[in-house]
Design an enzyme around this catalytic site. Sequence first.
Site, PDB file in Angstrom:
ATOM      1  N   HIS A 271     -21.128   3.243 -40.964  1.00 37.17           N
ATOM      2  CA  HIS A 271     -20.684   1.943 -41.466  1.00 37.17           C
ATOM      3  C   HIS A 271     -19.968   2.066 -42.807  1.00 37.17           C
ATOM      4  O   HIS A 271     -19.310   1.138 -43.253  1.00 37.17           O
ATOM      5  CB  HIS A 271     -21.895   1.011 -41.602  1.00 37.17           C
ATOM      6  CG  HIS A 271     -21.657  -0.400 -41.160  1.00 37.17           C
ATOM      7  ND1 HIS A 271     -20.581  -0.803 -40.404  1.00 37.17           N
ATOM      8  CD2 HIS A 271     -22.383  -1.542 -41.379  1.00 37.17           C
ATOM      9  CE1 HIS A 271     -20.649  -2.114 -40.173  1.00 37.17           C
ATOM     10  NE2 HIS A 271     -21.728  -2.578 -40.759  1.00 37.17           N
TER      11      HIS A 271
ATOM     12  N   PHE B  21     -24.353  -5.903 -49.742  1.00 38.94           N
ATOM     13  CA  PHE B  21     -24.408  -5.435 -48.359  1.00 38.94           C
ATOM     14  C   PHE B  21     -23.148  -5.888 -47.631  1.00 38.94           C
ATOM     15  O   PHE B  21     -22.453  -6.815 -48.045  1.00 38.94           O
ATOM     16  CB  PHE B  21     -25.690  -5.903 -47.670  1.00 38.94           C
ATOM     17  CG  PHE B  21     -26.863  -5.039 -48.033  1.00 38.94           C
ATOM     18  CD1 PHE B  21     -27.080  -3.836 -47.372  1.00 38.94           C
ATOM     19  CD2 PHE B  21     -27.717  -5.394 -49.067  1.00 38.94           C
ATOM     20  CE1 PHE B  21     -28.136  -3.018 -47.720  1.00 38.94           C
ATOM     21  CE2 PHE B  21     -28.781  -4.585 -49.424  1.00 38.94           C
ATOM     22  CZ  PHE B  21     -28.979  -3.388 -48.750  1.00 38.94           C
TER      23      PHE B  21
ATOM     24  N   ASN C 296     -22.315  -7.603 -45.090  1.00 41.04           N
ATOM     25  CA  ASN C 296     -22.072  -8.999 -44.706  1.00 41.04           C
ATOM     26  C   ASN C 296     -21.901  -9.935 -45.902  1.00 41.04           C
ATOM     27  O   ASN C 296     -21.732 -11.131 -45.729  1.00 41.04           O
ATOM     28  CB  ASN C 296     -23.198  -9.510 -43.787  1.00 41.04           C
ATOM     29  CG  ASN C 296     -24.547  -9.500 -44.453  1.00 41.04           C
ATOM     30  OD1 ASN C 296     -24.720  -8.930 -45.524  1.00 41.04           O
ATOM     31  ND2 ASN C 296     -25.522 -10.127 -43.824  1.00 41.04           N
TER      32      ASN C 296
ATOM     33  N   TYR D  11     -27.659   4.596 -47.162  1.00 42.14           N
ATOM     34  CA  TYR D  11     -26.524   4.222 -46.306  1.00 42.14           C
ATOM     35  C   TYR D  11     -25.262   5.046 -46.531  1.00 42.14           C
ATOM     36  O   TYR D  11     -24.363   5.009 -45.697  1.00 42.14           O
ATOM     37  CB  TYR D  11     -26.171   2.744 -46.526  1.00 42.14           C
ATOM     38  CG  TYR D  11     -27.260   1.797 -46.096  1.00 42.14           C
ATOM     39  CD1 TYR D  11     -27.481   1.531 -44.750  1.00 42.14           C
ATOM     40  CD2 TYR D  11     -28.072   1.176 -47.032  1.00 42.14           C
ATOM     41  CE1 TYR D  11     -28.482   0.664 -44.348  1.00 42.14           C
ATOM     42  CE2 TYR D  11     -29.082   0.304 -46.647  1.00 42.14           C
ATOM     43  CZ  TYR D  11     -29.282   0.059 -45.294  1.00 42.14           C
ATOM     44  OH  TYR D  11     -30.277  -0.801 -44.901  1.00 42.14           O
TER      45      TYR D  11
ATOM     46  N   ASN E  75     -18.822  -7.877 -39.652  1.00 43.04           N
ATOM     47  CA  ASN E  75     -19.368  -8.827 -40.618  1.00 43.04           C
ATOM     48  C   ASN E  75     -18.714  -8.751 -41.994  1.00 43.04           C
ATOM     49  O   ASN E  75     -18.630  -9.755 -42.695  1.00 43.04           O
ATOM     50  CB  ASN E  75     -20.881  -8.646 -40.747  1.00 43.04           C
ATOM     51  CG  ASN E  75     -21.613  -9.109 -39.508  1.00 43.04           C
ATOM     52  OD1 ASN E  75     -21.160 -10.008 -38.807  1.00 43.04           O
ATOM     53  ND2 ASN E  75     -22.737  -8.481 -39.205  1.00 43.04           N
TER      54      ASN E  75
END
Length: 195
Positions: free
Chosen positions: A22, A68, A70, A17, A116
Amino acid sequence: MSQVRAIIGLGNPGADYEATRHNAGAWLVEAVARRGGGELRPDRKFLGLHARVQFEGHDLHLLNPTTFMNRSGGAVAALCQFYRIAPDELLVAHDELDLPPGTARYKTGGGHGGHNGLRDIASALGNERGFHRLRIGIGHPGDSRQVTHYVLGRPGKAEHGAIEAAIDECLATLPDALDGQWAKAMNRLHSFTSA
């Protein structure tokens, strides 16, 4: 208005990631750490990568949660509880679909806008939403059904360069923001575009 004592960079953990859209907020915090001569290191009590740096005369905590996106709130709440940092002393850097790459905006308070990470932080802080935000534009794919795939995708070379340019401009305006001169910081940052 209280002074910012901590900057939180939102993203998702792991090599899969780190180069995705993001993680734009985490990229900003990494840049602040480099500029402040610090190194983000794993700290289990804060569920993330933490550093304490001197940045333009300000003593700052930097935190990139390694939960993560969220689940970012637990890391932020742990840092705030340990160092007695109030929500309005936080600056949360995050990716923003509603802004094009190459732009960024400061904002104080408000809703989560479907993000989120912001939703979880507000919840973990007892529904306190008065923290400052640094919204780093990543653009929108044009179709809401493609958003998840888009934010978890890697930007192209030109797009990445535009995001990096916006982050550089964020760093240039950060001293004013940290001094509580939000209007000055906003005037400069909000008129910037790398295009």
